[in-house]
Motif scaffolding. Structure first.
Motif, PDB file in Angstrom:
ATOM      1  N   GLU A 133       0.836  -1.195   0.000  1.00 49.42           N
ATOM      2  CA  GLU A 133       0.000   0.000   0.000  1.00 49.42           C
ATOM      3  C   GLU A 133       0.878   1.255   0.000  1.00 49.42           C
ATOM      4  OE1 GLU A 133      -2.136   3.243   2.308  1.00 49.42           O
ATOM      5  OE2 GLU A 133      -0.842   1.814   3.353  1.00 49.42           O
ATOM      6  N   VAL A 134       0.507   2.203  -0.823  1.00 49.18           N
ATOM      7  CA  VAL A 134       1.166   3.524  -0.774  1.00 49.18           C
ATOM      8  C   VAL A 134       0.083   4.589  -0.904  1.00 49.18           C
ATOM      9  CG1 VAL A 134       2.910   5.043  -1.792  1.00 49.18           C
ATOM     10  CG2 VAL A 134       3.129   2.577  -2.088  1.00 49.18           C
ATOM     11  N   ASN A 135       0.014   5.474   0.067  1.00 47.77           N
ATOM     12  CA  ASN A 135      -0.939   6.595   0.019  1.00 47.77           C
ATOM     13  C   ASN A 135      -2.379   6.186  -0.276  1.00 47.77           C
ATOM     14  OD1 ASN A 135       1.185   8.294   0.478  1.00 47.77           O
ATOM     15  ND2 ASN A 135       1.519   8.731  -1.708  1.00 47.77           N
ATOM     16  N   GLY A 136      -2.818   5.115   0.337  1.00 45.68           N
ATOM     17  CA  GLY A 136      -4.213   4.703   0.152  1.00 45.68           C
ATOM     18  C   GLY A 136      -4.458   3.823  -1.060  1.00 45.68           C
ATOM     19  N   VAL A 179      -2.831  -1.812 -10.060  1.00 47.95           N
ATOM     20  CA  VAL A 179      -3.572  -1.403  -8.868  1.00 47.95           C
ATOM     21  C   VAL A 179      -4.652  -2.423  -8.473  1.00 47.95           C
ATOM     22  CG1 VAL A 179      -5.336   0.002 -10.060  1.00 47.95           C
ATOM     23  CG2 VAL A 179      -4.574   0.668  -7.794  1.00 47.95           C
ATOM     24  N   LEU A 180      -4.697  -2.759  -7.190  1.00 47.24           N
ATOM     25  CA  LEU A 180      -5.731  -3.660  -6.663  1.00 47.24           C
ATOM     26  C   LEU A 180      -6.832  -2.857  -5.977  1.00 47.24           C
ATOM     27  CD1 LEU A 180      -3.584  -6.444  -4.925  1.00 47.24           C
ATOM     28  CD2 LEU A 180      -4.023  -6.110  -7.317  1.00 47.24           C
ATOM     29  N   TRP A 181      -6.388  -1.789  -5.328  1.00 48.80           N
ATOM     30  CA  TRP A 181      -7.334  -0.893  -4.649  1.00 48.80           C
ATOM     31  C   TRP A 181      -6.937   0.535  -4.998  1.00 48.80           C
ATOM     32  CZ3 TRP A 181     -11.842  -1.758  -2.318  1.00 48.80           C
ATOM     33  CH2 TRP A 181     -12.431  -0.697  -1.621  1.00 48.80           C
ATOM     34  N   LYS A 182      -7.929   1.284  -5.455  1.00 50.73           N
ATOM     35  CA  LYS A 182      -7.625   2.617  -5.945  1.00 50.73           C
ATOM     36  C   LYS A 182      -8.339   3.651  -5.073  1.00 50.73           C
ATOM     37  CE  LYS A 182      -8.457   4.968 -10.306  1.00 50.73           C
ATOM     38  NZ  LYS A 182      -9.085   4.768 -11.606  1.00 50.73           N
ATOM     39  N   LYS A 183      -7.540   4.496  -4.443  1.00 52.15           N
ATOM     40  CA  LYS A 183      -8.115   5.565  -3.627  1.00 52.15           C
ATOM     41  C   LYS A 183      -8.801   6.566  -4.560  1.00 52.15           C
ATOM     42  CE  LYS A 183      -6.530   9.308  -0.704  1.00 52.15           C
ATOM     43  NZ  LYS A 183      -5.377   9.933  -0.093  1.00 52.15           N
ATOM     44  N   THR A 184      -9.993   6.985  -4.166  1.00 49.11           N
ATOM     45  CA  THR A 184     -10.675   7.931  -5.057  1.00 49.11           C
ATOM     46  C   THR A 184     -11.630   8.835  -4.296  1.00 49.11           C
ATOM     47  OG1 THR A 184     -12.074   8.129  -7.021  1.00 49.11           O
ATOM     48  CG2 THR A 184     -12.553   6.301  -5.582  1.00 49.11           C
ATOM     49  N   ASP A 185     -11.859  10.003  -4.860  1.00 46.98           N
ATOM     50  CA  ASP A 185     -12.932  10.821  -4.273  1.00 46.98           C
ATOM     51  C   ASP A 185     -14.023  11.050  -5.311  1.00 46.98           C
ATOM     52  OD1 ASP A 185     -11.547  12.480  -5.905  1.00 46.98           O
ATOM     53  OD2 ASP A 185     -10.584  13.599  -4.268  1.00 46.98           O
ATOM     54  N   LYS A 186     -13.876  10.359  -6.429  1.00 50.30           N
ATOM     55  CA  LYS A 186     -14.860  10.526  -7.502  1.00 50.30           C
ATOM     56  C   LYS A 186     -15.750   9.276  -7.607  1.00 50.30           C
ATOM     57  CE  LYS A 186     -14.774  11.039 -12.496  1.00 50.30           C
ATOM     58  NZ  LYS A 186     -13.881  10.813 -13.618  1.00 50.30           N
ATOM     59  N   GLY A 187     -17.029   9.472  -7.676  1.00 55.28           N
ATOM     60  CA  GLY A 187     -17.948   8.348  -7.862  1.00 55.28           C
ATOM     61  C   GLY A 187     -18.137   7.523  -6.605  1.00 55.28           C
ATOM     62  N   LYS A 188     -18.820   6.396  -6.770  1.00 55.12           N
ATOM     63  CA  LYS A 188     -19.116   5.531  -5.627  1.00 55.12           C
ATOM     64  C   LYS A 188     -17.820   4.942  -5.071  1.00 55.12           C
ATOM     65  CE  LYS A 188     -22.548   1.968  -4.518  1.00 55.12           C
ATOM     66  NZ  LYS A 188     -22.644   2.317  -3.128  1.00 55.12           N
TER      67      LYS A 188
END
Ligand SMILES: Nc1ncnc2c1ncn2[C@@H]1O[C@H](COP(=O)(O)OP(=O)(O)OP(=O)(O)O)[C@@H](O)[C@H]1O
Ligand SMILES: [Zn+2]
Length: 444
Positions: A133-136, A179-188
């Motif tokens: 993990e790096v930065n979320g 990427v397995l998990w992508k930090k996001t503030d856009k969308g669900k």
């Protein structure tokens, strides 16, 4: 037993007949599916129908990617919710596969229903030191399985790492890490211990296969364009978690082009399944696929479509002819067939299985059907039908070719008999009027 060409090893693999596990990557539901997308679905359906015909148990899983950037963008574009977009195009997808005469898979899973499992899966990969993990964001470390990564798409480590240069991400250990998990503030987004975010597409499929099946797959099916990076990334995650290959055979269909141009959404030259069916029919699409080797690229042309229409008309007319001839006892259905004839029809099924078992050699099956059709025509002329017709219909069924042959009720039968009587009495004028009516009714 069924043998399928495995793209990983380059060998034909024998598929164990006791229970067969199949997976196909399903659609991302942000648009209607096009006829290119239908090719892997029809390929999988062919395998399922053939194995079912052989009384083999099949467990077939198809996913629906209902979490994706493309869905978010479409929702923004149309000013509706992501849920609305996913619902609209999932419904349309189910409609399309029904109209394509595709047997519903054992299970169809929308990935949004498996978020807890996905997060657990990613945690396991982190614990086992295959992911970090790096930065979320969570990435898969491709150098952790250096030997295995790239084997499916036959790429060397250097190529895999340079491929990602365009989207250089300085958080990654290797530029090819995905990427397995992508930090996001856009969308669900969903809450995980790393960040509010979304799973990566490659993890969705790896998780579903791992979660739904207790053993690796027998056959993983998809279009050749998904081999890299999608399937390479699915495979490596499964190996990381289970220390096993994800599938015995990787079966790929060749890409579809149209008038020699690659068919893709970005080029805007796709033909939607629903439009193709409305204009030509579902059999017309299936025949085009069946009459070519599934592994080969295929170029759709007007000529190919016309050839398919003609072929299907021929089969439809033959089935109609046999139907009314039997109903009016113009031909006898000989169930007490002499040994020889029965052997003949039995021989057809043996040949059919042989062709299909040999890596789904459907073009040879089409040739076989043509030979059978000739034989049936001859039998109709001689007014006695053996079991070839029955076997002919069974093969069409396995191929997913379905023709609407109407039942002949009492009234229709009377009309038919009247027509035949008029013909016998050489009263052609009156006979013609009835013939036209029967034709319009789709009886003859
Ligand atoms: N032109 C094509 N010919 C054959 N198979 C195709 C074609 N385009 C897509 N597929 C297959 O359809 C399935 C669904 O893939 P995918 O959702 O990536 O489709 P797509 O139409 O390329 O979508 P997108 O443009 O959103 O990437 C995959 O198995 C893919 O290989
Ligand atoms: Zn997939």
């Amino acid at each position: 037993m069924l043998k399928i060409y495995d793209s990983l090893t380059g060998e034909k693999k024998t598929i164990n007949d006791s229970k067969v596990r199949i997976y196909t990557c399903g659609p991302t539901v942000y648009n209607y599916i096009h006829i290119g997308n239908a090719r892997p679905l029809i390929l999988a359906d062919l395998v399922v129908k053939f194995l079912t015909f052989k009384e083999v148990k099949v467990k077939y899983l198809l996913n629906i990617t209902d979490i994706d950037d493309k869905i978010i963008n479409k929702a923004i574009e149309e000013n509706v919710s992501e849920f609305d977009i996913a619902k609209k195009y999932s419904d349309a997808f189910f409609n399309d596969i029904e109209n394509l005469n595709i047997t519903l898979p054992t299970k169809v899973i929308p990935i949004s229903s498996k978020l807890i499992e996905i997060i657990d899966f990613i945690e396991i990969l982190i614990d086992k030191k295959y992911a970090y993990e790096v930065n979320g964001n969570v990435y898969f470390d491709i150098s952790s399985l250096e030997k295995e990564y790239g084997e499916l798409s036959k790429q060397k480590k250097e190529e895999l790492n340079t491929g990602a240069r365009v989207e250089q991400d300085f958080n990654k250990k290797n530029s090819g890490d995905f990427v397995l998990w992508k930090k996001t503030d856009k969308g669900k987004k969903w809450l995980s211990k790393w960040s509010y975010g979304r799973p990566g597409w490659h993890t969705e499929c790896a998780l579903l296969i791992d979660n739904f099946f207790t053993k690796p797959l027998d056959i993983h099916i998809g279009g050749i364009d998904l081999k890299f990076p999608h399937h390479e990334n699915e495979r490596i995650q499964y190996i990381a978690k289970n220390n096993k290959e994800i599938a015995i055979a990787w079966a790929y269909n060749g890409h579809l082009s149209i008038n020699n141009e690659k068919m893709s959404k970005s080029l805007g030259n796709t033909i939607l399944v629903k439009d193709f069916i409305e204009k030509y029919g579902a059999n017309e699409l299936r025949f085009i696929y069946l009459n070519s080797n599934y592994k080969q690229p295929l170029n759709i042309t007007e000529e190919l479509i016309n050839q398919s229409i003609e072929w299907n008309n021929k089969i439809f007319n033959l089935l109609k002819l046999a139907n009314w001839k039997i109903a009016t006892k113009e031909v006898i259905l000989n169930n007490q067939t002499p040994i020889d004839d029965d052997f003949d029809s039995y021989k057809y099924i043996t040949k059919f299985k042989e062709f299909m078992n040999d890596d789904l050699n459907t073009p040879m099956v089409i040739t076989l059907l043509e030979e059978m059709a000739k034989n049936i025509n001859k039998q109709i002329k001689n007014k006695v039908l053996d079991k070839t017709l029955e076997k002919f219909k069974a093969i069409l069924n396995v191929l997913g070719l379905s023709y609407k042959i109407l039942d002949i009720d009492k009234k229709t039968k009377e009309k038919l008999l009247e027509w035949l009587m008029l013909l016998e009495n050489k009263n052609y004028e009156k006979a013609d009027i009835i013939r036209k009516k029967l034709q319009e009714g789709g009886i003859i």
